[in-house]
Design a protein around this motif. Sequence first.
Motif, PDB file in Angstrom:
ATOM      1  N   LEU A 168      22.700  12.064  56.589  1.00  0.00           N
ATOM      2  CA  LEU A 168      21.451  11.396  56.947  1.00  0.00           C
ATOM      3  C   LEU A 168      21.663   9.889  57.058  1.00  0.00           C
ATOM      4  O   LEU A 168      21.077   9.225  57.929  1.00  0.00           O
ATOM      5  CB  LEU A 168      20.365  11.717  55.919  1.00  0.00           C
ATOM      6  N   SER A 171      22.925   9.150  60.457  1.00  0.00           N
ATOM      7  CA  SER A 171      21.822   9.186  61.429  1.00  0.00           C
ATOM      8  C   SER A 171      20.973   7.925  61.344  1.00  0.00           C
ATOM      9  O   SER A 171      20.585   7.353  62.372  1.00  0.00           O
ATOM     10  CB  SER A 171      20.956  10.421  61.185  1.00  0.00           C
ATOM     11  N   VAL A 190      18.235  13.487  72.027  1.00  0.00           N
ATOM     12  CA  VAL A 190      19.359  13.717  71.119  1.00  0.00           C
ATOM     13  C   VAL A 190      20.194  14.840  71.701  1.00  0.00           C
ATOM     14  O   VAL A 190      19.706  15.960  71.897  1.00  0.00           O
ATOM     15  CB  VAL A 190      18.878  14.096  69.701  1.00  0.00           C
ATOM     16  N   VAL A 196      24.044  16.746  62.161  1.00  0.00           N
ATOM     17  CA  VAL A 196      23.840  15.313  62.404  1.00  0.00           C
ATOM     18  C   VAL A 196      22.835  15.087  63.527  1.00  0.00           C
ATOM     19  O   VAL A 196      21.988  14.191  63.446  1.00  0.00           O
ATOM     20  CB  VAL A 196      25.179  14.616  62.708  1.00  0.00           C
ATOM     21  N   GLY A 197      22.884  15.899  64.576  1.00  0.00           N
ATOM     22  CA  GLY A 197      21.912  15.769  65.651  1.00  0.00           C
ATOM     23  C   GLY A 197      20.497  16.020  65.161  1.00  0.00           C
ATOM     24  O   GLY A 197      19.563  15.274  65.506  1.00  0.00           O
ATOM     25  N   THR A 200      19.434  13.153  63.047  1.00  0.00           N
ATOM     26  CA  THR A 200      19.168  11.984  63.894  1.00  0.00           C
ATOM     27  C   THR A 200      17.807  12.111  64.562  1.00  0.00           C
ATOM     28  O   THR A 200      17.039  11.138  64.634  1.00  0.00           O
ATOM     29  CB  THR A 200      20.278  11.819  64.945  1.00  0.00           C
ATOM     30  N   PHE A 274      20.751   9.485  71.875  1.00  0.00           N
ATOM     31  CA  PHE A 274      21.693   9.590  70.766  1.00  0.00           C
ATOM     32  C   PHE A 274      22.665  10.719  71.088  1.00  0.00           C
ATOM     33  O   PHE A 274      22.265  11.883  71.177  1.00  0.00           O
ATOM     34  CB  PHE A 274      20.959   9.884  69.455  1.00  0.00           C
ATOM     35  N   CYS A 276      25.414  13.062  69.916  1.00  0.00           N
ATOM     36  CA  CYS A 276      25.853  13.535  68.593  1.00  0.00           C
ATOM     37  C   CYS A 276      26.887  14.649  68.665  1.00  0.00           C
ATOM     38  O   CYS A 276      27.064  15.381  67.684  1.00  0.00           O
ATOM     39  CB  CYS A 276      24.642  14.003  67.785  1.00  0.00           C
ATOM     40  N   ILE A 299      27.159   8.619  68.327  1.00  0.00           N
ATOM     41  CA  ILE A 299      27.303   9.023  66.928  1.00  0.00           C
ATOM     42  C   ILE A 299      28.399  10.072  66.764  1.00  0.00           C
ATOM     43  O   ILE A 299      29.169  10.038  65.813  1.00  0.00           O
ATOM     44  CB  ILE A 299      25.961   9.558  66.384  1.00  0.00           C
ATOM     45  N   TYR A 326      28.155   4.217  57.980  1.00  0.00           N
ATOM     46  CA  TYR A 326      26.859   3.661  57.586  1.00  0.00           C
ATOM     47  C   TYR A 326      27.093   2.478  56.664  1.00  0.00           C
ATOM     48  O   TYR A 326      28.169   2.294  56.083  1.00  0.00           O
ATOM     49  CB  TYR A 326      26.013   4.716  56.859  1.00  0.00           C
TER      50      TYR A 326
END
Length: 382
Positions: A168, A171, A190, A196-197, A200, A274, A276, A299, A326
């Motif tokens: 998270l 994301s 996305v 992760v997608g 996000t 995004f 992913c 990402i 991150y």
Amino acid sequence: MTQTETIKVEAAEVIAAVLYGKKDMRIETKVLQSPGSNELQILVTDTGICGSDLHYYHHGRNGDFALQHPLSLGHESAGVVTAVGYDVHDFKVGDKVALEVGIPCSECKWCKKGRYNLCPDMRFRSSCKTAPHFDGTLVQKVNHPAKWCHKVPDAVKDLSLAALVEPLAVSLQGVKRSELIPEDEATVLVLGAGAVGLLTAFAAKKRGGANKVVVADISAQRVSFAVDNGFADQGIVLVGSKSTESDNPLAPAISSANFLKEKAGADVGFDIVFECTGVQICVQTSVFAAAAGAKVVLIGMGTPIQTFAIGSAATREVDIIGVFRYAGNYPDALAIVAEDGETVGKLVTHRIKLQDAVEAFEIASTPVDKDGNLVLKVMITE
């Protein structure tokens, strides 16, 4: 038990899952020393299997980072403090913690700017970026700097939610880098409905205030999951391109982008995309799906060298933004799982014991398990 007593914890054998090469993971014992003066010793209760872990498991490498010696994988982790170093005063035995597993130098210019994820001397658990590698958390207990441990809010009862804080945080880094704000009334795409997608998409709505979030994937089951469980407003199943422009290598991506825009009612394109997956055609599609002046946030980590639609991005001033891990996102991520744990927790589809880590990796490598159930996040437990 006092801090003075806890630092005298003797070295002990612990069970660990260790990767020796491609699909060569072994369960063995290691010796864990007592924690250092600034460390916590943590019983690792939950570790999620990440896409990068799967790359190492299947290929012995993740992009440019290759396995050079045996390594324990795992970095999406949470657990319970079992011993406290003498100079640590903010934690006690029994505290629940989420581990931020990257240890930066804290002295370089990137660290001083707060962008410690870019620290050239970063040591990150389960990564082969540096050698010797820094063992991950697929082990019963670890010693970890207290500075990089985060207390889990009391509202979070299931520590698998605390383990989900790590992806998270990735994301949230993407959303932060996109500069998405509610006032933009943005329509967001996305690409990729993996863990992760999905996180996000959730973060884009929860923290970015996106007006509409569209998730696209080749898996109808994942797309349905995204919409049915509140991760996205609309889901689109990507199908094979029907383009006949065989002389244009970007034609399939252009066709996919047009398909997405049509299905989402985004005639001029999406305000933010995004990406992913890291898959080349998806990366290409992200540029063509973006509106003029929009942003594409990368990402997913895929093949290091790809054919990219740089001409379309440049002539339409589409900004390409990279995301690497991150920085400073754990507190917000913990707040989100405390607020919306019921939704976020639905990502955990399978729980497997550490002793059965090989089985866990095999399950995590498939879109559905042997019973036809969707596989999203496989959590390895104590």
